[in-house]
Design an enzyme around this catalytic site. Structure first.
Site, mmCIF file in Angstrom:
data_model
loop_
_atom_site.group_PDB
_atom_site.id
_atom_site.type_symbol
_atom_site.label_atom_id
_atom_site.label_comp_id
_atom_site.label_asym_id
_atom_site.label_seq_id
_atom_site.Cartn_x
_atom_site.Cartn_y
_atom_site.Cartn_z
ATOM 1 N N TYR A 184 0.831 -1.219 0.000
ATOM 2 C CA TYR A 184 0.000 0.000 0.000
ATOM 3 C C TYR A 184 0.862 1.264 0.000
ATOM 4 O O TYR A 184 0.336 2.365 -0.152
ATOM 5 C CB TYR A 184 -0.942 0.043 1.212
ATOM 6 C CG TYR A 184 -1.960 -1.079 1.300
ATOM 7 C CD1 TYR A 184 -2.149 -1.971 0.257
ATOM 8 C CD2 TYR A 184 -2.743 -1.241 2.442
ATOM 9 C CE1 TYR A 184 -3.078 -3.010 0.362
ATOM 10 C CE2 TYR A 184 -3.679 -2.261 2.546
ATOM 11 C CZ TYR A 184 -3.831 -3.148 1.509
ATOM 12 O OH TYR A 184 -4.750 -4.162 1.613
ATOM 13 N N HIS A 232 0.075 -11.701 1.708
ATOM 14 C CA HIS A 232 -0.963 -10.882 1.058
ATOM 15 C C HIS A 232 -1.757 -11.661 0.006
ATOM 16 O O HIS A 232 -2.973 -11.524 -0.089
ATOM 17 C CB HIS A 232 -0.304 -9.645 0.436
ATOM 18 C CG HIS A 232 -1.240 -8.504 0.232
ATOM 19 N ND1 HIS A 232 -0.847 -7.194 0.294
ATOM 20 C CD2 HIS A 232 -2.571 -8.463 -0.037
ATOM 21 C CE1 HIS A 232 -1.890 -6.398 0.082
ATOM 22 N NE2 HIS A 232 -2.947 -7.149 -0.124
#
Ligand SMILES: NC(=O)c1ccc[n+]([C@@H]2O[C@H](COP(=O)([O-])OP(=O)(O)OC[C@H]3O[C@@H](n4cnc5c(N)ncnc54)[C@H](OP(=O)(O)O)[C@@H]3O)[C@@H](O)[C@H]2O)c1
Length: 277
Positions: free
Chosen positions: A49, A105
């Site tokens: 991110y 992830h």
């Protein structure tokens, strides 16, 4: 906020609502501050991110031990050394010496899951992370993770909202004592257009987001709504009201098996996977 916590294998309590931070960009630190001031105690980020420094800046103004902090390692960094390096770099950017939860992830079929989970066990052993988990794992992949891991797989963070309810995966997570975190719990606003969501928002005098989040919590998952708007951040935590059982069941019936991000196609060369031919 009346949202039950979930007990993780380390004995830690996972707060039942968290702030998502994907693509908050320049709003990241302000959203985190708005959330922590409104009573959130749980922030979800990821190395992918590119916002961990901004989150670290905001967290520096609060007591670290009052916040449950999650980060994730990218699928392209799942070999042993890269997992360790990614975690250390996330800690550095976040300005902390531990993560409450560290997640894989995305699954990466090109890298050994056994090797990845050995590194996760090492991080837990060294006290850099308190619990470990996965994200976007199917029941098949999660079952393999449980089978090969020396460390309990505490969480599977998956796309989950009224239009994508994934009953088989949810059942398997429950059977295997894997806590479900709901990524994209608002379907990136798409579900606000659902006629039953709109009708219930009107009936209860709540926003569509509050209806969907109340339903998520009642469904036993931990939603991670993201918002760049402080008023929305605060409103999303106002879950101290009840949805009737019959209305909850009406939302259960809105499943369309329709994802907003977890679609079958993958770009293997992307920044997430980085797999070259
Ligand atoms: N593990 C993964 O692969 C994965 C994938 C996706 C998401 N996630 C996690 O889950 C989090 C949430 O998912 P997401 O960010 O994709 O989307 P989301 O939370 O489903 O939706 C975010 C959108 O909802 C709007 N919104 C939020 N609260 C609102 C309200 N009260 N009223 C009106 N609009 C509202 C936001 O706009 P405003 O900013 O204007 O409020 C934003 O456009 C992510 O940030 C991330 O932490 C993880």
């Amino acid at each position: 906020m009346t949202v039950p916590t979930k007990t993780l294998p380390s004995g830690a309590e996972l707060p039942g609502l968290g702030l998502g931070t994907y693509e908050l960009d320049g709003q990241t630190a302000d959203s985190v501050r708005a959330a922590l001031d409104a009573g959130y105690a749980h922030i979800d980020t990821a190395e992918g991110y590119h916002n961990e420094e901004a989150i670290g800046d905001a967290l520096a103004e609060y007591d670290r031990d009052d916040v449950f902090l999650t980060s994730k390692v990218l699928a392209k960094n799942l070999n042993y050394e890269s997992v360790i390096e990614s975690c250390e770099a996330s800690l550095d950017r976040l300005g902390t010496d531990y993560l409450d939860l560290y997640l894989v992830h995305w699954p990466n079929p090109a890298i050994s899951l056994r090797e990845t989970l050995r590194a996760m066990a090492e991080l837990r052993e060294r006290g850099l992370v308190r619990d470990v988990g996965v994200s976007n794992f199917s029941a098949y992949q999660l079952s393999c993770a449980h089978h090969v891991s020396d460390v309990p797989i505490a969480v599977n963070q998956i796309e989950f909202h009224p239009w994508f309810q994934r009953p088989d995966l949810v059942d398997y997570c429950r059977e295997s004592d894997t806590v479900i975190e709901a990524a994209a719990p608002l379907a990136r606003t798409d579900v606000f257009g659902d006629e039953v969501v709109a009708e219930l928002a009107e009936k209860y005098g709540k926003s569509p987001a509050q209806v969907v989040l109340r339903w998520s919590v009642d469904s036993g998952v931990v939603p991670l709504p993201r918002s760049s708007t402080p008023d929305h951040v605060r409103a999303n935590a106002d879950l101290d009201w009840e949805l009737d059982e019959a209305d909850r069941r009406r939302l259960d019936e809105r499943d369309r098996d329709e994802p907003v991000y977890d679609t079958p196609a993958r770009d293997w060369t992307s920044d997430v996977y980085g797999i070259e031919q």
